[in-house]
Design a protein around this motif. Structure first.
Motif, PDB file in Angstrom:
ATOM      1  N   ASP A 196       0.686  -1.282   0.069  1.00 36.47           N
ATOM      2  CA  ASP A 196       0.004   0.087   0.072  1.00 36.47           C
ATOM      3  C   ASP A 196       0.881   1.393   0.139  1.00 36.47           C
ATOM      4  OD1 ASP A 196      -2.079  -1.529   0.339  1.00 36.47           O
ATOM      5  OD2 ASP A 196      -2.253  -1.416   2.443  1.00 36.47           O
ATOM      6  N   ARG A 230      -8.441  -1.833  -3.516  1.00 37.48           N
ATOM      7  CA  ARG A 230      -8.358  -2.757  -2.172  1.00 37.48           C
ATOM      8  C   ARG A 230      -9.262  -2.083  -0.931  1.00 37.48           C
ATOM      9  NH1 ARG A 230      -1.786  -2.832  -1.914  1.00 37.48           N
ATOM     10  NH2 ARG A 230      -1.391  -4.309  -3.885  1.00 37.48           N
ATOM     11  N   TYR A 231      -9.293  -0.608  -0.902  1.00 40.37           N
ATOM     12  CA  TYR A 231      -9.763  -0.281   0.283  1.00 40.37           C
ATOM     13  C   TYR A 231     -11.284   0.560   0.158  1.00 40.37           C
ATOM     14  CZ  TYR A 231      -5.452  -1.261   2.613  1.00 40.37           C
ATOM     15  OH  TYR A 231      -4.359  -2.021   2.912  1.00 40.37           O
ATOM     16  N   LEU A 236     -13.704  -1.118   2.214  1.00 44.56           N
ATOM     17  CA  LEU A 236     -13.404  -0.925   3.820  1.00 44.56           C
ATOM     18  C   LEU A 236     -13.677   0.448   4.487  1.00 44.56           C
ATOM     19  CD1 LEU A 236     -10.331  -3.234   3.516  1.00 44.56           C
ATOM     20  CD2 LEU A 236     -12.755  -3.708   4.427  1.00 44.56           C
ATOM     21  N   ALA A 237     -13.408   1.414   3.430  1.00 46.06           N
ATOM     22  CA  ALA A 237     -13.511   2.921   3.691  1.00 46.06           C
ATOM     23  C   ALA A 237     -14.997   3.024   4.165  1.00 46.06           C
ATOM     24  CB  ALA A 237     -12.958   3.721   2.774  1.00 46.06           C
ATOM     25  N   LYS A 282      -3.018   1.655   5.979  1.00 45.73           N
ATOM     26  CA  LYS A 282      -4.351   1.381   6.331  1.00 45.73           C
ATOM     27  C   LYS A 282      -4.825   2.084   7.603  1.00 45.73           C
ATOM     28  CE  LYS A 282      -5.710  -2.748   5.917  1.00 45.73           C
ATOM     29  NZ  LYS A 282      -5.956  -4.304   6.127  1.00 45.73           N
ATOM     30  N   TYR A 302      -7.877   4.851   7.895  1.00 42.22           N
ATOM     31  CA  TYR A 302      -9.073   4.892   8.719  1.00 42.22           C
ATOM     32  C   TYR A 302      -9.276   6.020   9.458  1.00 42.22           C
ATOM     33  CZ  TYR A 302     -11.626   3.371  12.785  1.00 42.22           C
ATOM     34  OH  TYR A 302     -12.706   3.173  13.909  1.00 42.22           O
ATOM     35  N   MET A 344     -11.709  -3.648   9.516  1.00 43.03           N
ATOM     36  CA  MET A 344     -10.817  -3.195   8.471  1.00 43.03           C
ATOM     37  C   MET A 344      -9.642  -3.415   8.809  1.00 43.03           C
ATOM     38  SD  MET A 344     -10.537   1.096   7.272  1.00 43.03           S
ATOM     39  CE  MET A 344      -9.495   1.417   6.109  1.00 43.03           C
ATOM     40  N   ASP A 352      -8.680  -7.328   4.516  1.00 42.65           N
ATOM     41  CA  ASP A 352      -8.150  -7.170   2.982  1.00 42.65           C
ATOM     42  C   ASP A 352      -6.495  -7.199   3.117  1.00 42.65           C
ATOM     43  OD1 ASP A 352      -8.310  -7.127   0.557  1.00 42.65           O
ATOM     44  OD2 ASP A 352      -7.934  -4.903   0.444  1.00 42.65           O
TER      45      ASP A 352
END
Length: 204
Positions: free
Chosen positions: A28, A50-51, A54-55, A92, A96, A124, A128
């Motif tokens: 990342d 990827r995110y 999750l976000a 990550k 967040y 989160m 992933d």
């Protein structure tokens, strides 16, 4: 909150500097560096792939679905435009925090208050990791196994809150509990899940 925002996708751009496989293998933080230094659209697309979901999960803890979707787009646009201004050592948790703060800013604009989720466990943190250490299928199996080990009230509250996207009050009504009991079951359930998951992860 409604805004016209550029939406990043996982579609590759015509001009490429790395193969798709190479981008998938980058950490990342390496992708973020390429965005900051080179405005690499393919690196941006990979981070978004990827995110983004999750976000969105973080945003849904604070805002209605459409507003949470807008927040995700705002955050990723800011990553694209402002990445060079940030030194990110661990993407990550940084993401967040950025999403959470953006949600809180939006709530302050509308004079809303919200019960902040505690930090006992956050999906989160684990969902992933397939591009780092474990295949996503392994992670899901571990989470399912850990969920089955929880006491029934903890398991039910966790599933309704994270998978069902229910509020404390909605869960209380469905489970015939008080809001305080729901909060306690969620806190204890998240703590037990984190302990269980860490034990599995350390053996891999």
């Amino acid at each position: 909150m409604r805004a016209k925002i550029t939406i990043f996708t996982s579609k590759p751009t015509k001009k490429k500097t790395l193969s798709n496989t190479s981008y998938r293998n980058l950490l990342d933080e390496e992708l973020f560096y390429r965005i900051a230094q080179r405005k690499d659209q393919d690196a941006m697309n990979m981070l978004y792939k990827r995110y983004a979901h999750l976000a969105l999960g973080v945003g849904l803890k604070y805002l209605p679905h459409e507003d949470a979707k807008d927040i995700v787009q705002v955050v990723f646009v800011k990553i694209w435009t402002d990445a060079a201004q940030h030194k990110v050592k661990s993407f990550k948790p940084w993401l967040y925090t950025v999403v959470k703060n953006q949600c809180l800013m939006e709530l302050r604009k509308t004079n809303h208050t919200v019960d902040l989720p505690d930090n006992g466990f956050d999906f989160m943190e684990y969902e992933d990791l397939s591009h780092h250490k474990m295949e996503q299928e392994q992670i899901l199996r571990i989470l399912e196994s850990c969920l089955e080990k929880l006491q029934a009230p903890q398991k039910n509250c966790i599933e309704l809150f994270y998978r069902g996207m229910k509020t404390y009050t909605e869960i209380a009504g469905l489970q015939q509990l008080s809001d305080k009991q729901v909060k306690t079951y969620l806190q204890n359930g998240r703590r037990n899940l984190k302990i269980c998951f860490s034990q599995h992860k350390n053996t891999l």
